[in-house]
Design an enzyme around this catalytic site. Structure first.
Site, mmCIF file in Angstrom:
data_model
loop_
_atom_site.group_PDB
_atom_site.id
_atom_site.type_symbol
_atom_site.label_atom_id
_atom_site.label_comp_id
_atom_site.label_asym_id
_atom_site.label_seq_id
_atom_site.Cartn_x
_atom_site.Cartn_y
_atom_site.Cartn_z
ATOM 1 N N ASP A 207 0.865 -1.165 0.000
ATOM 2 C CA ASP A 207 0.000 0.000 0.000
ATOM 3 C C ASP A 207 0.910 1.225 0.000
ATOM 4 O O ASP A 207 2.079 1.134 0.363
ATOM 5 C CB ASP A 207 -0.857 -0.046 1.270
ATOM 6 N N ASP B 78 -1.908 -0.546 5.915
ATOM 7 C CA ASP B 78 -2.286 -0.083 7.241
ATOM 8 C C ASP B 78 -3.772 0.211 7.346
ATOM 9 O O ASP B 78 -4.328 0.248 8.417
ATOM 10 C CB ASP B 78 -1.479 1.167 7.618
ATOM 11 N N ASP C 33 -7.004 -2.162 3.039
ATOM 12 C CA ASP C 33 -6.003 -3.180 2.729
ATOM 13 C C ASP C 33 -6.332 -4.527 3.338
ATOM 14 O O ASP C 33 -5.747 -5.533 2.954
ATOM 15 C CB ASP C 33 -4.629 -2.756 3.267
#
Lengths: 93, 1021
Positions: free
Chosen positions: B374, B715, B719
């Protein structure tokens, strides 16, 4: 490496001497009696003591090794940070 | 937020997508969840929404209605993921993976004992003891790993935020503060800056409200909220705010449209907990290993079963032999060894801030071949920072590092001072109180992200902004709005003799430029000419192309005659000059990458790991960050870049020419599975932008379909489905959301992406070292089985008993086997490719061939040598021993003659036999010395590797001490039937020990000399 073998052989010496001593007793007993029908005789007592001393010595040595490892580990902690240094050491030894 | 960058990005989050055929496999629920959000309220008018929920947009719900809805819909909280009961977890440890092998062994032992007990009068207890010991080993190891995992789950618990959320709702016209759990659909809620949104709400009215959606969409910039529907897509429209996102500033009032699990956040969380995950790579390897071991055991067992029948044993005896051989093949100590090795690595990683939730996941990072990361918060710092400035006709670079260690620019220019003054004054952000002790970058700021960035930048460069603001009192202000696209304020000057007013303004650069007639260069005002305008345009384009948000700044001193002291500035009906200003410069902001990331990405690259960026953010920002951290390496172009460079349409570019590619979420949803595979296979550097959580999941599944072992770092809540689906999900400990931490297998406690590199390194190291440990442990299996085989075939007295075998497997072999986990890497493990899960197995035929076929055989010979020496010294020459078994084991025969005609009673014979067991045992210990030393390395010579592993030397000492203790301690003859050995008998195995060492050194020498040669192909494990 050398040191390790030396220590191992050094510690071997103690029971080896003990055993030589044991054998002599056995031989003299044999000479005196010449009783071929008697059962197997062996000075197991001193062999046991020798063996146990050997075991204890090794055990203590091992512990000492671990303890010193902890000390040296904390003292040169910054060393492992650099991977190059770490790989270079075994070659240097 | 319309500053400086158009908002016309295509939108990926869709309502009608994701009907890829494979999705239909899952249950209906999962299908449903993988589709996009079904919210339609944003398209309705406020009245319609009120009607739908039978509420009032001023008075709110009645208390009765609220209570009714609460009962109907349940509390407004996420259903926690179904937790496995503790006893199930415990049983999983007890009966999972390797334990099955030992359980089978134990059951076979009890079976054999039962057969013996039923057929013989005085059955030997060996099988019973062995069964009990095996059971004990599994149970103890099970408890051990259970407590290990319980420990890390306890740390997990501590992450949970226990503070109950409060929400301000309006019911029956009165504002009441209630628990967020009691909020129901139709409730009128009020949120203000700093609040967490209590549910999904349709905004009814808003005042400068901005929400931070980064945990939901990955966008790093706060989004403004207003009552108007701006987009068909509920995730894009401005009039919906989502559960558990944060309101950054302003206030808003809205009607709750979804609560609890029905919220967007709740759907993602439910999707996540519903996903099934596969086995970890190491679990697969252990399974493979069990297959091999079982194969060998059954093969040996059946062979000797047939042999026993041929030799004329009875059926029952043959079955006992069969079981005995199969059980003897079980490496009793290996389960404990593997568990301890993994635990040690887990501890080591925890020290380096990688918390591993599941022991088996320790190795997974080492096998990883693809990392999907990410962007926001993982690769970047998740805070806007001033990155570049343009003044004096030049682009200057600001320091974006977390610790202000980067380069700085020339701050002496007068233009810079003016720019800093404007940026400081025309800025509503301010530091929260009571943080003077903290470093500036760590302080909390109340206000918009870009204004905070400016505030911090100015505070760092020029000292206290507050003092400056105090000296230049604000007299009027026009806040930013989307029609003006600028923000303006008027201040008194510092100089008390100067009665003029200072007008400062910032906003979208093109808008600011329109207001200006002059420009400041080197502190002097110059008329704005075409050349300077062009230069401005270039700078603006360049900074925008870097994915940065650009703001323009200008100021002017208002003429004293027109605006005398005390002039009443009217900000609604602007009664002062807002043109003919003096342009000062541009400042551009970005969420900069974390300092350690580029290095970590580089290391992953050289370790053969493909790093893919998967983000919800816009493609330009994503690409800029990807270039910044090296995910798109320098000089690599995307198809679009090539097209732009060659000035040809994108369709004419051969996609194969472009190594890098940036894929937009909308394009992604139109791709077929084959096209997707094609992209993942043919591009080395991939960035996915504007992806929804569901698409992240699809990307991970795509990589896995191509055989990659995928790690996902992230985080945000968006995700978490991908984190769960990945072979190993890595969440961020500090900034990560609870949902993501729950879904992950590993948590980076310091949020440092670089810790992943540590994880990869440790994972690869433990994989290599486990191979060594297993090779070491398996080797002694052969000298343990062969005595039994010869006992059956040659009818000699049993050379090695069950108890002594256990003493080796669970006693002397344990410490050396574990110590191999402390071995350092032989070569730079971060320079080689990730292992191929189909080819590079933990245990392969070559390892078995070395351990069983070569070293093990030498060890067996060493043991038999000691056995025959002792019996010969006692009068039984080897020729006499063959076929003696029946008489030897017969209690009634008390006059068995040896080779010299001496007669032996049963008791005497047994003492000699047990002395032989002890000698055989000691011989195995002696040859295992050499074995552990040769197992230290797989390719290098021991002389290259060195003996720096002190645990290993400790292991050598302890195993020898234990052997001596077992042999010499008084009482052992009764307890374990071990007898003291004459010193000379210790030395029987020494030549063999030496032989093993030389044999393997020569093998490794040949292996190194002829890379890829026969020796390597046949013996490198």
């Amino acid at each position: 490496m050398d040191l390790v073998t030396l220590v191992v052989f050094g510690s071997w010496l103690a029971p080896a001497l003990g055993s030589a001593f044991g054998r002599e007793v056995f031989a003299s007993a044999e000479n005196a009696d010449k009783d071929y029908d008697s059962a197997f005789e062996y000075d197991y007592e001193s062999l046991r003591i020798g063996g146990l001393v050997f075991a204890v010595v090794l055990f203590v040595l091992g512990i000492v090794l671990i303890v010193t490892k902890k000390c040296s580990c904390s003292s040169d902690k910054p060393r492992p940070k650099d991977p190059d240094v770490e790989t270079a050491v075994p070659i240097a030894q | 937020m319309g500053y400086g960058r158009s908002d016309s990005y295509r939108v990926a989050t869709t309502q009608d997508k994701d009907k890829s055929p494979k999705k239909k496999k899952g249950g209906k629920d999962m299908d449903e969840l993988k589709k996009e959000v079904p919210i339609t309220e944003h398209k309705m008018s406020i009245e319609e929404v009120c009607r739908k929920f039978q509420t009032d947009c001023v008075q709110g719900l009645t208390n009765a209605k609220a209570a009714e809805y609460l009962i109907r819909d349940g509390p407004n909280a996420l259903t926690p993921p179904p937790t496995t009961p503790e006893w199930v977890k415990f049983c999983r440890q007890l009966f999972g993976g390797f334990s099955v092998l030992l359980w089978t062994g134990a059951i076979l032992c009890f079976l054999a004992y039962a057969i013996q007990a039923a057929t013989e009068d005085d059955p030997a207890g060996d099988n019973l003891y062995l069964g009990i010991v095996l059971t004990a080993v599994v149970v103890i190891t099970g408890c051990f790993s259970y407590f290990q995992e319980a420990k890390s789950s306890k740390i997990m618990e501590s992450f949970k935020n226990m503070v109950p959320q409060q929400a301000l709702v309006i019911r029956e016209g009165e504002k009441v503060q209630i628990n967020a759990e009691e909020v129901v659909g139709g409730d009128l809620v009020e949120v203000k800056g700093g609040d967490r949104i209590p549910a999904d709400i349709r905004v009814v009215s808003a005042h400068g409200c901005k929400v931070d959606n980064s945990s939901l969409t990955g966008e790093s910039e706060p989004q403004s909220r207003s009552p108007d529907n701006t987009h068909d897509n509920p995730l894009e429209t401005r009039n919906v705010a989502f559960f558990s996102t944060n309101c950054v500033e302003g206030t808003a009032r809205g009607i709750v449209i979804c609560t609890g699990d029905r919220t967007v956040m709740g759907r993602i969380a439910t999707l996540t907990s519903g996903l099934e995950t596969g086995k970890t790579p190491i679990a697969k390897e252990i399974e493979h290993f069990i297959h091999i071991i079982t194969g060998v055991a059954v093969f040996l067992g059946v062979t000797f079963f047939i042999l026993a029948i041929v030799l004329g044993y009875s059926w029952l005896e043959a079955v006992i032999f069969l079981i005995g051989i199969i059980v003897a093949n079980v490496p009793e100590g290996l389960l404990a060894t593997v568990t301890v090795c993994l635990t040690l690595t887990a501890k080591r990683m925890a020290k380096k801030n990688c918390l591993v939730k599941n022991l088996e996941a320790v190795e997974t990072l080492g096998s990883t071949s693809t990392i999907c990361s990410d962007k926001t918060g993982t690769l970047t710092q998740n805070r806007m920072t001033v990155a570049h400035m343009w003044f004096d006709n030049q682009i200057h670079e600001a320091d974006t590092t977390e610790d202000q260690s980067g380069a700085s620019f020339d701050k002496s220019s007068v233009t810079w001072l003016s720019l800093a003054r404007v940026a400081g004054l025309c800025n509503r952000a301010q530091f929260k109180a009571g943080q003077d002790a903290l470093p500036i970058l760590k302080r909390d700021v109340a206000g918009d992200a870009s204004e905070s960035a400016l505030l911090k930048c100015i505070e760092l460069c020029c000292g206290s902004v507050r003092a400056n603001r105090d000296r230049n009192k604000k007299v009027a202000e026009i806040p930013f709005n989307s029609t003006n696209k600028y923000q303006l304020s008027i201040h008194e000057t510092e100089d008390t003799n100067d009665n003029r007013y200072l007008l400062v303004m910032k906003g979208a650069p093109e808008r600011i430029l329109d207001c200006c007639s002059t420009i400041m260069v080197q502190g002097k005002e110059q008329p704005m000419d075409e050349e300077l305008k062009e230069s401005f345009q270039n700078a603006y384009m360049e900074l925008g192309g870097l994915g940065e948000r650009v703001l323009g700044f200008c100021h002017t001193m208002l003429a004293e005659d027109q605006y005398p002291k005390g002039f009443a500035f009217d900000t609604d009906d602007v009664n002062f000059q807002t043109d003919q200003l003096c342009f000062i410069g541009l400042m551009s902001m970005i969420d900069p990458p974390r300092a350690a990331v580029p290095d970590a990405v580089g290391k992953c690259r050289s370790a053969g790991i493909k790093v893919i960026m998967v983000t919800g953010d816009h493609p330009i920002t994503a690409k800029a960050i990807a270039k910044g951290v090296g995910i798109i390496s320098e000089g690599n172009e995307t198809v679009e870049d090539i097209a732009a460079r060659l000035n040809i349409p994108v369709s004419q570019v051969n996609p194969r020419d472009a190594k890098a590619c940036v894929i937009h979420g909308t394009d992604l949803k139109d791709l077929s599975q084959d096209q997707m595979d094609d992209i993942l296979r043919n591009h080395t550097e991939i960035v996915f932008a504007r992806t929804s959580p569901q698409q992240k999941l699809i990307i991970v599944e795509g990589c896995q379909r191509l055989g990659a072992i995928v790690a996902v770092t992230g985080d945000g809540v968006n995700d978490s489905p991908a984190l769960k689906k990945a072979d190993i999900g890595v969440a961020m400990g500090i900034s990560g959301s609870d949902v993501s931490k729950q879904a992950a297998d590993m948590i980076l406690l310091d949020d440092n992406f670089a810790s992943i590199v540590t994880g990869v390194e440790e994972g690869r190291l433990i994989f290599d070292n486990l191979k060594k440990s297993i090779a070491y442990t398996l080797t002694s299996n052969i000298p343990e089985i062969t005595p039994f085989l010869l006992f059956i075939c040659a009818n000699i007295p049993l050379p090695l008993g069950t108890i002594t075998i256990l003493c080796i497997d669970l006693g002397t072999d344990m410490v050396p086997a574990i110590s191999l986990a402390y071995e350092t890497a032989e070569s730079d493990i971060m320079k080689r490719q990730p292992r191929n899960p189909f080819r590079d197995k933990l245990v392969n035929e070559r390892l078995i061939s070395i351990a069983y076929g070569q070293i093990g055989m030498i060890q067996a010979v060493a043991g038999f040598f000691a056995y025959f020496v002792i019996l010969a010294e006692n009068g039984f020459l080897p020729s006499r021993l063959v076929g003696i078994r029946l008489n030897w084991d017969d209690r009634s025969v008390n006059d068995l003659e040896d080779s010299y005609g001496q007669q032996w009673t049963y008791e005497q014979r047994k003492i000699v036999e047990f002395t032989c067991h002890t000698a055989f045992f000691v011989s195995i210990v002696v040859v295992q010395w050499a074995d552990v030393i040769i197992c230290k390395t797989r390719r290098n010579s021991v002389f290259q590797q060195g003996m720096r592993n002190k645990i290993l030397i400790f292991g050598l000492f302890e195993e020898t001490a234990l052997a001596a203790f077992l042999s010499y301690c008084p009482g052992m003859d009764v307890a374990l039937r071990m007898y003291p050995l004459k010193p000379s008998w210790w030395f029987c195995a020494f030549p063999y020990s030496f032989l093993i060492f030389v044999y393997d050194e020569v093998r490794k020498l040949l292996l190194r000399r002829n890379p890829g040669g026969w020796v390597e192909r046949e013996t490198y494990y």
